[in-house]
Design a protein around this motif. Structure first.
Motif, PDB file in Angstrom:
ATOM      1  N   ASP A   1      -1.400 -13.818   4.838  1.00 56.38           N
ATOM      2  CA  ASP A   1      -1.875 -14.643   3.808  1.00 56.38           C
ATOM      3  C   ASP A   1      -2.601 -13.861   2.750  1.00 56.38           C
ATOM      4  O   ASP A   1      -2.597 -14.084   1.558  1.00 56.38           O
ATOM      5  CB  ASP A   1      -2.831 -15.749   4.204  1.00 56.38           C
ATOM      6  N   ASP A   2      -3.023 -12.398   3.232  1.00 52.69           N
ATOM      7  CA  ASP A   2      -3.764 -11.678   2.387  1.00 52.69           C
ATOM      8  C   ASP A   2      -3.689 -10.327   2.737  1.00 52.69           C
ATOM      9  O   ASP A   2      -2.959  -9.905   3.671  1.00 52.69           O
ATOM     10  CB  ASP A   2      -5.192 -12.300   2.181  1.00 52.69           C
ATOM     11  N   ALA A   3      -4.447  -9.692   2.142  1.00 50.52           N
ATOM     12  CA  ALA A   3      -4.294  -7.909   2.601  1.00 50.52           C
ATOM     13  C   ALA A   3      -5.681  -7.433   2.347  1.00 50.52           C
ATOM     14  O   ALA A   3      -6.756  -8.005   1.871  1.00 50.52           O
ATOM     15  CB  ALA A   3      -3.568  -7.259   1.449  1.00 50.52           C
ATOM     16  N   ILE A   4      -5.995  -6.141   3.274  1.00 53.66           N
ATOM     17  CA  ILE A   4      -7.132  -5.463   3.163  1.00 53.66           C
ATOM     18  C   ILE A   4      -6.790  -4.079   2.760  1.00 53.66           C
ATOM     19  O   ILE A   4      -5.881  -3.571   3.446  1.00 53.66           O
ATOM     20  CB  ILE A   4      -8.024  -5.201   4.584  1.00 53.66           C
ATOM     21  N   PHE A   5      -7.222  -3.463   1.665  1.00 49.45           N
ATOM     22  CA  PHE A   5      -6.704  -2.245   1.209  1.00 49.45           C
ATOM     23  C   PHE A   5      -7.715  -1.150   2.102  1.00 49.45           C
ATOM     24  O   PHE A   5      -8.463  -1.323   2.393  1.00 49.45           O
ATOM     25  CB  PHE A   5      -7.070  -2.143  -0.228  1.00 49.45           C
ATOM     26  N   VAL A   6      -6.848  -0.089   2.670  1.00 49.10           N
ATOM     27  CA  VAL A   6      -7.371   0.875   3.237  1.00 49.10           C
ATOM     28  C   VAL A   6      -6.988   2.061   2.222  1.00 49.10           C
ATOM     29  O   VAL A   6      -6.165   2.445   1.856  1.00 49.10           O
ATOM     30  CB  VAL A   6      -6.890   1.286   4.679  1.00 49.10           C
ATOM     31  N   SER A   7      -7.776   3.162   2.365  1.00 47.57           N
ATOM     32  CA  SER A   7      -7.827   4.448   1.691  1.00 47.57           C
ATOM     33  C   SER A   7      -6.780   5.184   2.323  1.00 47.57           C
ATOM     34  O   SER A   7      -6.331   5.073   3.471  1.00 47.57           O
ATOM     35  CB  SER A   7      -8.969   5.288   1.583  1.00 47.57           C
ATOM     36  N   SER A   8      -6.120   6.275   1.678  1.00 51.46           N
ATOM     37  CA  SER A   8      -5.109   7.148   2.129  1.00 51.46           C
ATOM     38  C   SER A   8      -5.553   7.902   3.464  1.00 51.46           C
ATOM     39  O   SER A   8      -4.956   8.110   4.328  1.00 51.46           O
ATOM     40  CB  SER A   8      -4.281   7.995   1.278  1.00 51.46           C
ATOM     41  N   ASP A   9      -6.758   8.123   3.521  1.00 52.68           N
ATOM     42  CA  ASP A   9      -7.582   8.843   4.649  1.00 52.68           C
ATOM     43  C   ASP A   9      -8.078   7.701   5.668  1.00 52.68           C
ATOM     44  O   ASP A   9      -8.750   8.201   6.558  1.00 52.68           O
ATOM     45  CB  ASP A   9      -8.715   9.792   4.224  1.00 52.68           C
ATOM     46  N   GLY A  10      -7.687   6.548   5.732  1.00 48.53           N
ATOM     47  CA  GLY A  10      -7.977   5.617   6.839  1.00 48.53           C
ATOM     48  C   GLY A  10      -9.266   4.997   6.677  1.00 48.53           C
ATOM     49  O   GLY A  10      -9.596   4.563   7.955  1.00 48.53           O
ATOM     50  N   PHE A  11      -9.894   4.614   5.730  1.00 49.42           N
ATOM     51  CA  PHE A  11     -11.129   3.615   5.634  1.00 49.42           C
ATOM     52  C   PHE A  11     -10.977   2.404   4.878  1.00 49.42           C
ATOM     53  O   PHE A  11     -10.124   2.497   4.209  1.00 49.42           O
ATOM     54  CB  PHE A  11     -12.066   4.708   4.915  1.00 49.42           C
TER      55      PHE A  11
ATOM     56  N   VAL B   1      -3.034  -8.224   6.475  1.00 53.73           N
ATOM     57  CA  VAL B   1      -2.359  -6.831   6.829  1.00 53.73           C
ATOM     58  C   VAL B   1      -2.954  -5.943   5.994  1.00 53.73           C
ATOM     59  O   VAL B   1      -3.577  -6.094   5.011  1.00 53.73           O
ATOM     60  CB  VAL B   1      -0.784  -6.944   6.426  1.00 53.73           C
ATOM     61  N   THR B   2      -2.981  -4.704   6.615  1.00 52.45           N
ATOM     62  CA  THR B   2      -3.655  -3.506   5.916  1.00 52.45           C
ATOM     63  C   THR B   2      -2.763  -2.801   5.094  1.00 52.45           C
ATOM     64  O   THR B   2      -1.608  -2.557   5.501  1.00 52.45           O
ATOM     65  CB  THR B   2      -4.164  -2.498   6.879  1.00 52.45           C
ATOM     66  N   LEU B   3      -2.971  -2.517   3.980  1.00 49.71           N
ATOM     67  CA  LEU B   3      -2.189  -1.892   2.868  1.00 49.71           C
ATOM     68  C   LEU B   3      -2.855  -0.509   2.191  1.00 49.71           C
ATOM     69  O   LEU B   3      -3.929  -0.565   2.112  1.00 49.71           O
ATOM     70  CB  LEU B   3      -1.840  -2.685   1.865  1.00 49.71           C
ATOM     71  N   ASP B   4      -2.008   0.381   2.227  1.00 47.27           N
ATOM     72  CA  ASP B   4      -2.567   1.720   1.669  1.00 47.27           C
ATOM     73  C   ASP B   4      -2.763   1.612   0.270  1.00 47.27           C
ATOM     74  O   ASP B   4      -1.708   1.287  -0.464  1.00 47.27           O
ATOM     75  CB  ASP B   4      -1.482   2.874   1.926  1.00 47.27           C
ATOM     76  N   ARG B   5      -4.035   1.525  -0.194  1.00 51.42           N
ATOM     77  CA  ARG B   5      -4.446   1.888  -1.565  1.00 51.42           C
ATOM     78  C   ARG B   5      -3.878   2.963  -2.472  1.00 51.42           C
ATOM     79  O   ARG B   5      -3.850   2.869  -3.617  1.00 51.42           O
ATOM     80  CB  ARG B   5      -5.793   1.636  -1.809  1.00 51.42           C
ATOM     81  N   GLY B   6      -3.428   3.940  -1.733  1.00 56.34           N
ATOM     82  CA  GLY B   6      -2.875   5.084  -2.571  1.00 56.34           C
ATOM     83  C   GLY B   6      -3.636   6.167  -3.016  1.00 56.34           C
ATOM     84  O   GLY B   6      -3.475   7.169  -3.670  1.00 56.34           O
TER      85      GLY B   6
END
Length: 294
Positions: free
Chosen positions: A183-193, A141-146
């Motif tokens: 099972d895991d995550a992919i961090f994305v930046s708050s501006d969507g990258f 899942v994608t998660l906002d890194r903040g």
């Protein structure tokens, strides 16, 4: 079978590669207490580390890991590690490993509060069995890194490009992913990258081109990712470092999470959307990553 092994390192006075640092290591019982109550690595996570994969007693990508350890130390204002000394310590730890896959971990912390020197040690232990995840892959899942992509330049004290001992956020992200059925995550930046996974780099395939997020100070540069890119280039593929919109993830031809121990784990779904799993290519990637690499 790998036995657990630990060396405490006394900081060396010289980084002359001709120096024999054997007398600066103390082998300790890895099951016995070795740190004092005031050790800042346990109290505050104030230190840096590296995890090196070991295959049949061969430590993989030692130079790249030592370069990254030194880079992390600079970002954290820690004393520069004496790389020749650390290299000898790694060799001793790898020699203590048995056949198959093991892990050698390097730790450099600020030491005891108000103490005279940093604390440094190298350990060896059996690696977990990642056979299944390399073959069957992971759902992410994608998660906002903040933070947005410009944050590292504005706030270098966040140490976003350092491999620090402060891993609470990474572990919380893995728990959040599992709570969401992944099972895991992919961090994305708050501006969507796209950034990185909590414990791995992200590689995406578009046709015959393999891309990974450009570091830009916002993520940790992956040693395994760099090695795999060199291999892919030798096989005639194109590689690139890009700023990747998270919205494009479902459209890629394939994706992998890559790290020193898990190696290449194919991504089979992103936020519930299935991705193609190229089993033959993944098998070839992991065959390369399991071969001796210096």
């Amino acid at each position: 079978m790998t036995r657990r092994f630990a060396l405490m390192i006394e900081p060396a006075a010289s980084d002359d590669p001709r120096t024999d640092f054997a007398t600066t290591f103390t082998e300790v019982d890895p099951s016995a207490p070795a740190l004092t109550v005031g050790e800042l690595s346990t109290q505050r996570g104030d230190g840096v580390f590296e995890s090196i994969g070991v295959i049949d007693r061969h430590a993989q990508e030692v130079a790249a890991h030592l370069d990254r350890l030194a880079h992390s130390a600079r970002l954290c204002d820690l004393p520069a590690p004496h790389l020749a000394q650390w290299r000898q310590a790694i060799a001793r730890a790898a020699a203590a490993c048995g056949p198959g896959e093991s892990i050698v971990k390097l730790v450099l912390s600020r030491g005891v509060e108000h103490g005279p020197a940093p604390t440094a040690w190298v350990t060896a232990a059996p690696a977990a069995d990642f056979t299944a995840v390399r073959a069957e892959g992971v759902r992410v899942v994608t998660l906002d890194r903040g933070y947005d992509l410009d944050t590292p330049a504005r706030a270098p004290w966040l140490l976003l490009g350092a491999k620090t001992l402060s891993y609470a956020v990474n572990m919380a992200a893995l728990r959040a992913a599992r709570q969401r059925g992944a099972d895991d995550a992919i961090f994305v930046s708050s501006d969507g990258f796209v950034l990185e996974a909590p414990t791995a780099s992200v590689i995406l395939r578009r046709g015959d081109t393999f891309v990974t997020p450009a570091a830009q100070g916002a993520i940790l540069q992956g040693t395994t990712q760099q090695s795999l890119f060199e291999h892919l280039e030798s096989q005639g593929f194109t590689t690139a470092y890009e700023t990747i919109p998270a919205s494009t993830l479902p459209a890629v031809d394939a994706a992998w999470l890559v790290s020193s121990l898990r190696l290449a784990a194919p991504v089979t779904a992103v936020d519930g959307a299935a991705l193609t799993h190229d089993r033959a290519l993944t098998t070839a990637m992991n065959a390369y990553l399991l071969s001796p690499r210096d």
